[in-house]
Design a protein around this motif. Structure first.
Motif, short mmCIF file in Angstrom:
data_model
loop_
_atom_site.label_atom_id
_atom_site.label_comp_id
_atom_site.label_asym_id
_atom_site.label_seq_id
_atom_site.Cartn_x
_atom_site.Cartn_y
_atom_site.Cartn_z
N PRO A 169 -4.15 -4.96 -5.38
CA PRO A 169 -3.61 -4.13 -4.29
C PRO A 169 -4.34 -4.35 -2.97
O PRO A 169 -3.75 -4.17 -1.90
N TYR A 170 -5.60 -4.79 -3.06
CA TYR A 170 -6.37 -5.02 -1.83
C TYR A 170 -5.93 -6.31 -1.14
O TYR A 170 -5.92 -6.39 0.10
N LEU A 171 -5.53 -7.31 -1.93
CA LEU A 171 -4.96 -8.53 -1.35
C LEU A 171 -3.63 -8.20 -0.68
O LEU A 171 -3.39 -8.60 0.47
N LEU A 172 -2.77 -7.49 -1.39
CA LEU A 172 -1.46 -7.17 -0.84
C LEU A 172 -1.59 -6.32 0.42
O LEU A 172 -0.88 -6.54 1.41
N ALA A 173 -2.51 -5.35 0.40
CA ALA A 173 -2.72 -4.51 1.58
C ALA A 173 -3.24 -5.33 2.75
O ALA A 173 -2.87 -5.08 3.91
N PHE A 174 -4.08 -6.32 2.45
CA PHE A 174 -4.62 -7.17 3.51
C PHE A 174 -3.51 -7.99 4.15
O PHE A 174 -3.45 -8.13 5.38
N ILE A 175 -2.61 -8.52 3.34
CA ILE A 175 -1.50 -9.31 3.88
C ILE A 175 -0.58 -8.41 4.71
O ILE A 175 -0.06 -8.84 5.75
N ALA B 158 6.36 -3.36 -3.51
CA ALA B 158 5.62 -3.75 -4.71
C ALA B 158 4.44 -2.82 -4.98
O ALA B 158 4.19 -2.42 -6.12
N LEU B 159 3.72 -2.47 -3.92
CA LEU B 159 2.58 -1.57 -4.07
C LEU B 159 3.04 -0.18 -4.49
O LEU B 159 2.43 0.45 -5.37
N ALA B 160 4.09 0.32 -3.86
CA ALA B 160 4.57 1.68 -4.16
C ALA B 160 5.11 1.81 -5.57
O ALA B 160 4.94 2.84 -6.22
#
Length: 332
Positions: A259-265, A293-295
């Motif tokens: 989730p930290y990679l996705l949030a960074f993007i 995807a995160l939600a």
């Protein structure tokens, strides 16, 4: 501390000590209608009754100094006791080396007590001697790597006395031992921000260092947050640094869904949108896809937050479509 000292078989109450016959203890006064009556031990009432009397008399003596030590053992967080102890030390012109040793012993027993760390800081200021402080805080952090008071004292000492020379090495050891140690990452930023500076060379070195740590543990929020902080000092920004963007895209292509990679993007997309520099990689469509995807799967605990961003990016996409059709001159 108070539980152990309350049952000391060798304890002699102050009211039974001949050298204190000239002092009348003052009992605690909570008023006529106390909301909560605290059931203090007999020893506690004895010590603090005499302390209140000494405080009222403004007595600054060796016996008063010893009395503050007993009071601290019963309640090491009592600000008034520590302040009065400092007043006595100054009046008596006491040898502060013994006080350093005493405070160290209290810190070992009560390492998360703000008052004892503050007392230590005042002693260092009085003597202008910080020679023992890095080792003291190192020992405290070995017991608890996230002891806020120890870190605060260490930062103050380093900044006040310019003791930066070996701090990056110290921090690297802590991060190597526990890559998720957020306090150590914060200390690394502290050294960069206050000493080494944000030259492009330093920024790129820190980026490389951080990416190596993320490779080791990809689901590490501390390292991802540090990377964000470092890139604030890169004129290329989050999405303009080719090394970082390539690293993130490689992780994503290799099925990493931290989730930290996705949030960074998502942050990279957001920056590109604000700069009106959207391209095939960082744009509202991609941000929307990642928020969904995160939600729904990768960070459900913050579903409401990702849905909030999702709507914001949908609005951005709509505004871009309107603008591309020539119906708006600029995106509001």
């Amino acid at each position: 501390m108070s539980d152990c000292s309350d049952h000391d078989p060798n304890w002699v109450p102050y009211k039974e000590r001949p050298e204190w016959n000239d002092v009348t203890p003052i009992p605690e006064n909570d008023g006529p209608n106390p909301v909560v009556v605290i059931a203090h031990s007999e020893k506690f009432e004895d010590v603090y009754g005499y302390f209140r009397s000494v405080l009222q008399r403004n007595e600054k003596s060796k016996r008063a100094l010893h009395l503050t030590k007993d009071a601290v053992e019963l309640n090491p967080a009592n600000y008034t006791v520590w302040q009065y102890r400092r007043d006595i030390l100054k009046t008596l012109n006491t040898n502060l080396q013994s006080e350093f040793a005493y405070v160290e012993s209290v810190i070992k027993q009560s390492p998360k007590n703000y008052q004892v760390w503050h007392h230590r800081r005042v002693l260092v200021e009085w003597l202008q001697d910080a020679s023992l402080e890095l080792e003291l805080t190192k020992d405290a952090l070995e017991q608890d790597p996230k002891n806020y008071h120890a870190w605060q004292h260490r930062q103050w000492v380093i900044k006040t006395f310019g003791l930066y020379s070996q701090e990056m090495e110290f921090v690297d050891i802590l991060i190597t031992e526990d890559v998720r140690n957020n306090s150590a990452w914060n200390q690394r930023y502290f050294v960069l921000n206050n000493h080494l500076g944000w030259s492009d060379l330093n920024v790129q070195k820190e980026i490389c260092y951080t990416l190596e740590k993320i490779k080791f543990v990809k689901n590490n929020e501390s390292a991802w947050n540090y990377l964000r902080g470092i890139l604030l000092h890169d004129k290329r920004g989050l999405c303009g640094n080719a090394v970082v963007s390539s690293f993130c895209e490689d992780l994503y292509k290799n099925k990493c869904r931290s989730p930290y990679l996705l949030a960074f993007i998502i942050d990279m997309c957001d920056e590109a949108i604000k700069k009106d520099e959207t391209n095939c990689l960082y744009n509202p469509e991609r941000a929307i896809e990642l928020c969904e995807a995160l939600a729904s799967k990768y960070d459900k605990i913050r579903t409401k937050y990702w849905n909030y961003l999702l709507e914001r990016f949908r609005k951005c996409r709509g505004e871009q479509i309107i603008n591309s059709n020539g119906l708006m001159d600029e995106i509001e």
